[in-house]
Structure formats: C-alpha cells, structure tokens
Design an enzyme around this catalytic site. Structure first.
Site: not given
Ligand code: GLA
Length: 690
Positions: A437, A494
């Site tokens: 991430d 997301d």
């Molecule tokens: C980001 C990602 C999510 C998740 C969160 C975890 O927002 O896009 O899918 O992994 O971090 O903190």
C-alpha cells in the site's frame, strides 16, 4: 541528407526521418504503409511550407525539440550547467543501433558535451511501441525537463481524452478540445495518483470505442508524470510525456525518462486498449490460474482476533476463496491508523503465537496466504520514527496524510531495513502474496524515491520469486506500467460499491486487462457509499475482473451465500480463457447501460456484461451492438442469468427463452434485444462461435 527509420507490423508503420543529421521527427504514425513506400520521398513530401510571419524554415517537431532551432513550442530538454547557465544543445547524429524490433539513436552536441539517446521498439506480440530517452553529460547538470521521444498528434482530431479521478472514483474520462496552445498535466504528488492516471487517448474525428483511427499513450512511471499536448502556432501538434517537474532535484551526469508506451488502431479506443491489455497480460508478474481472493479489511479493519479470522477464513473458503489476505492491523500496536507504520513486527497482543495459527488454518482450508504492508510509510508514533527521525522525508511541520509520513527510500539503509523486515516475514512464514500500500502523497516529487521503491521491489522479487505483489494506494493511486512490471495485481479502487466499480472497471479497461484488476464483493451496505446493493450485482461486477470477496462472510444470508458461490463457481470455470481475454468496451445506445464484451484470445467464445446502472429514459431497452466478432461467423448466444430477470419484463424477446443463433454481422450491426431490467442489475450473455 535525409535518414529514415521504419518500425512496422501488419497494423501500423512508424517512420522517423532526419534532415542533415539533425534530430529526427516522427513523420508518419498510422496504418501500415506498403512495403515499397519510398520513405525519402515521404520525408520530402512532409516538409512544411513557409509563409509570412514565421522563420525561414519551420523547425522540425523532432523527438526532442530544441530551443536552438527556435522551436515555437515546448522544448524537449531544459537543463542547466553547474553555474546555472541554460544548456542549449544542437544535437547531431552520432550513431544508431538496430535490432529486429527497434532502434536506438545516439546524438551528440560538441559545444555542451551533451549526448542524447532515444530508443524505439515495437513489440511484435502486441503491437505496442515503447520509447525512451536519456541525456548524458561529462559534468553534472541540473535537469528541469526531459521528454520521452515526442510523438505527433493527429491533425484530423478535435479532442483528447485524459483520465482524472479521485479516491473511490478513479479513471474518469475527461475530454479537452484541441486548440492553439498547451494542455499541461503536471502531477506533483510524487505518485501516479488517483487524480492523474498517466494516459492520453487521441481519437481521430468520428472515432468511437469500437471504430475509427485512435492513438493512445501511457507513461509507465510511478512517481508522477508531466504531459504536454500542444498545438503550435503553425498548427502542428506534439505530445510530450516525462517525469513531473521538480522530480530531479539533484544534479547528475545521466538522466532518463521512463518508457512511453503507445498504441495505434483503426478499431477505435478498443483497438488501443487491446494492445495495452495484451502487454500487461504478457508481462505483469502474477500467479496463474488467478486464485479467488479474500481480503479481510472491510470485515474486521484493525480489530484482529484469531478465532474470528479463522472462522471468516473457513467461510470464505466455503464460498470458493483460494487466497486469504490479512490486511492492515497485524503489526506493532496498530489498533487504528495513528500508529505503528514502520514497526513491521507481529503484534504479540493479537498474535501471541505468531501468525502460524492463522496461516496453518488458512492452508488447511486449501487457501494460500497473503499479507498487507505499507513499506514506504511511517507514523511518527512508531519505534522506527523514534529511532531514525532523519529517515523521514520532508519538513518537520509538513501536513501529514492519514497521520503518516514518508520514508526516504533513496537511502540504502532505509531500503535495507525494509528488505530485512519483509524478507524476514517471508522467510519465517509460508506467505505467497503481499498487498503493498501507499496511502499518502509525497511531501515533494522526487524520482529518487520511485527508483528506491523499484529497487526494493526488485530485491524482494529476486529473493522471493514466487511471491506475488499487489499495488494499492488508497485504492487506485498507484496504477501504471512501471509498478506493473513488479506487481501482478492492482487494487483498482477502495470503492466496493458495485455500481461505481462497474464504471471504474469499464474505463480502466482502456489500459488494464481483467487478470491484473482486483475486484471484490463488498458488504451488503457499501462502506464507502452507504448504498445497499443486491448480491447478484455485487457478485457479477466482481466476477468481471480478478474476483475476490471483502465483506464479513458472516453477514451473508443463505440465499446470498448461494448466489455468491454460484457466481464464483462460474468465475472459476471460465477464468482460464477470461483472464486472457480482450475486454472490448461496447458503445451503448442507452447511457443508463454500461456494457463490455470479453473476447477469448482465439475468438471462439465471449461473454457480455450489460449493467443497467440507472433506470432508462425510454421504456424499452435499446439493442446492444456487439463488437470484435467475425461478421461471417455464426454465434450461439445465451443469457445465463435469465432467472434474475424482473417480473416486470412481460414480453418474449428470444434471449429470455433460451439460446439464440445469429451471425456476427447481425450481433454487431443490429445488436441484441435484451429483456427489460430493474436498475442496479446486470445481464450476462455468453456467446460461442459455431
Ligand atoms: C488503504 C487501502 C485499503 C486498506 C487500508 C488499510 O486504504 O486502500 O484497501 O488496505 O489502506 O489501512
């Protein structure tokens, strides 16, 4: 003296020509020229006229336009010597090196001591053209701008299409009319960004998704790009792509651009999309067959409890999941997003016996195990930040993003720390997947950071060749062909809202194949939109791409679980051909319908997804015209989810009753008459060539 170079395949020709050893320009890029075309005559025929109010010769729109030529637009290179004096080379031919697929050209300038290299390659498997440029100097210089080799933009074109976006709303197509002057996109966020997907599509006048001359570009770089699409005062047009301005703050003796990928097609934007999709299908490092994914983020967030996670894993496996991904919350004291990034040690409060009890359970269910990292980031509330405050990028009083800061990956010791942490976990446990991430922008663009993260990926991939990586950045904030040389999957958004996702997937398919595009069945009430969406729609939309689940499976009713299992079984039964299929975006006569056709590599079968996003303005569905089929062949088409048709569909379109056999011409020329549908539902039609 005229020199020419020709890259060609059955679909296209790209011709470079230079006069008197000056830098060449792309004088032709379009449909394949006949073999006996005289390229010298072509170069002579292309020379621009001169009239009043201009110089006595129109400077070439060369692959790196030079200010020494009094070029009337954006120059290709802006650089300064150690004393801050502008460097203005006038490059002359020095050497060339050709191989079967391309050519590298070397140019030098005696006065400044600069050397310029440009390379072009045409991939015979896909038709994709790759181009890069580099600049070298004996003494350190400061670089402000270096473009990848300049491409001409078509004259018979009125608009350009770019992709903007935002968190939970990636890949939004924005059209800008061509007019005199520059259209500039300069992405200072230091990452590819939701806002600035590095792509550009240039449809010729009248081109659509399915037909007409189209050219498209993608800059394969994860550190933020700069694009200049310019119409010069004389009417000629140029396209430049390079790193975002400010990306190279340090003087150096060599700079290079990332690869600019280009595609040409006479079959509309789908033709270009097919080239990009095929490239990624060949190159993105990924496990195959693609396993059905489960990710626990929206089920538990930071609240990790071993027995609950084991139960969730059991239920996910029963639904058909084959890979379980443990998301954020397993390390440090990470009970929320204010702390612990950087402390990549398993949290003994949540996992007193380490990860083995969870991993063993997951593996006993026949699933593989993956885990979440955000390596480039650090919370100030972490042991790492307390021990190494000097490893953090940017000023002390910067505005934080998600309460976090960025580690300086240009520093070898930072990369060594991260390598050890990740390598340690991969060596201790049977982990075959990392979701990587990147949840905030950089304090300032810096290409050294991107080079650092590429290096870390490359080291880890070398040490653990069977581990697959996923690129996530708050959803789709780092999707580009640079990261996709290292990752086999991207977390597109997301947003698990199936209707928003349907649209994002549709537009992202301009560049991305199904096999790299993660898509999950989210909770009944979507966490990022508050919308409640039917399980059929959620399941089919995830099944369009690399399928996964992200809800807490304990929330599913028996009926919902059954629907999900059925769609997942369909996905598995079809993944072998579908993960290698071309996604063709269909022109929908009804703006309420988003539709695509996935066509098998051998053309023998296809599936159409026709999503009824909102109610239509008119009473009845408009016929949906297919694309990419053989007009002369016959196909058997079948609505495979006819059982989902609403009771308000009272007529007898043939598709409702069973299979229909029609020619490709009929399916493409007239289209398919679909049964009436409730909004927020999707119709799935399979086709088979007879
Ligand atoms: C980001 C990602 C999510 C998740 C969160 C975890 O927002 O896009 O899918 O992994 O971090 O903190």
């Amino acid at each position: 003296m005229i020199r020419t170079w020709h890259l060609e395949d059955p679909q296209q020709s790209l011709v470079l020509a230079s006069h008197d050893d000056r830098l060449p320009e792309i004088i032709y890029w379009g449909a394949a020229l006949p073999e006996d075309e005289d390229l010298t005559s072509l170069a002579q025929a292309c020379r621009a006229d001169v009239t009043g109010g201009m110089l006595d010769r129109a400077p070439e729109v060369s692959i790196c336009p030079e200010s020494t030529q009094s070029f009337p637009g954006e120059p290709g290179l802006i650089a300064y010597d150690a004393k801050g004096r502008p460097l203005r080379p006038a490059f002359r031919f020095e050497a060339e090196e050709s191989d079967d697929n391309g050519v590298t050209l070397v140019y030098a300038d005696e006065a400044t001591g600069l050397r310029y290299r440009a390379s072009f390659a045409l991939d015979p498997r896909t038709g994709l053209i790759s181009a890069r440029a580099a600049i070298e100097s004996a003494e350190p210089i400061t670089l402000h701008w270096l473009t990848a080799p300049v491409f001409p933009a078509p004259q018979l074109a009125d608009e350009m299409l770019e992709l903007s976006g935002r968190w939970c709303g990636e890949f939004r197509i924005a059209s800008t009319p061509w007019q005199a002057g520059q259209r500039v996109r300069d992405n200072h966020t230091g990452r590819t960004g939701h806002e600035h997907f590095p792509g550009l599509i240039l449809p010729a006048r009248g081109a659509t998704k399915t037909s007409g001359e189209t050219r498209a570009f993608h800059y394969g770089w994860s550190g933020g790009h700069r694009m200049v699409a310019e119409e010069l005062p004389d009417g000629r047009r140029q396209i430049q792509f390079g790193h975002a301005s400010g990306s190279e703050p340090q003087p150096d003796t060599r700079f290079e651009t990332a690869t600019l990928f280009s595609a040409f097609s006479q079959e509309g934007s789908n033709g270009c999309a097919r080239v990009f999709q095929r490239h990624l299908r060949h190159t993105a490092p990924q496990t195959s067959p693609r396993p059905v994914h489960y990710n626990c983020w929206e089920a538990v967030y930071f609240d990790h409890n071993l027995s609950e996670l084991q139960e969730i894993a059991s239920r996910a496996a029963a639904l058909g999941a084959e890979r379980f991904v443990l998301d954020d919350g397993w390390f440090g004291r990470r009970d929320d997003d204010t702390t612990s990034l950087g402390d990549w040690q398993i949290d003994p409060r949540k996992y007193p016996d380490g990860l083995a009890p969870l991993i063993d359970h997951v593996k006993s269910l026949g699933m593989s195990f993956g885990i979440w990292f955000e390596p480039e980031m650090v919370n100030r509330d972490s042991d790492l930040a307390r021990a190494h405050p000097d490893w953090l990028l940017g000023p002390e009083d910067q505005i934080e993003g998600r309460q976090q800061r960025v580690l300086d990956l240009a520093r070898p010791e930072v990369r060594a720390y991260l390598f050890e942490a990740i390598d340690g976990l991969l060596s201790d446990y049977d982990i075959s997947y990392i979701k990587w991430d990147h949840n905030r922008v950089l304090p300032a663009p810096d290409a050294a950071q991107t080079r650092g993260v590429y290096d870390l990926f490359d080291q880890l991939r070398k040490a653990h060749p069977s581990v697959e990586f996923e690129s996530c950045a708050s959803g789709g904030g780092r999707i580009d062909f640079g990261i996709l040389e290292r990752t086999g999957r991207v977390w597109l958004s997301d947003s698990n809202d199936a209707l928003e996702r349907l649209r994002i997937q549709h537009d992202a398919a301009l560049f991305l194949p199904a096999s790299v595009t993660g898509s999950h069945v989210g909770p009944r009430v979507c966490h990022t939109s508050g919308r409640e969406i039917d399980i059929h729609t959620r399941a089919w939309v995830a099944a369009q791409r690399h399928m996964g689940f992200e809800m807490d499976p304990r929330e599913l009713t028996d009926t919902e679980a059954e629907v999900l299992s059925t769609v997942t079984a369909w996905w598995k039964a079809n993944r072998d051909w579908r993960m290698r299929a071309d996604i063709l975006r269909l022109e929908s006569a009804d703006p309420a319908v988003i539709a695509e056709l996935q066509l098998a590599e051998d053309g023998q079968r296809f599936v159409v997804f026709a999503g009824q996003v909102t109610p239509s303005d008119q009473i009845l569905p408009r016929p949906l015209r297919l694309s990419g089929l053989d007009p002369k062949a016959r196909y058997r088409v079948r609505l495979i989810n006819a059982d989902e048709t609403s009771h308000l569909s009272r007529g007898t379109p043939a598709l409702k009753a069973g299979a229909v056999e029609l020619s490709g011409q009929a399916l493409m020329g007239q289209g398919m008459t679909l049964p009436w549908s409730f909004p927020e539902r999707i119709r799935i039609i399979e086709g088979e060539r007879l």
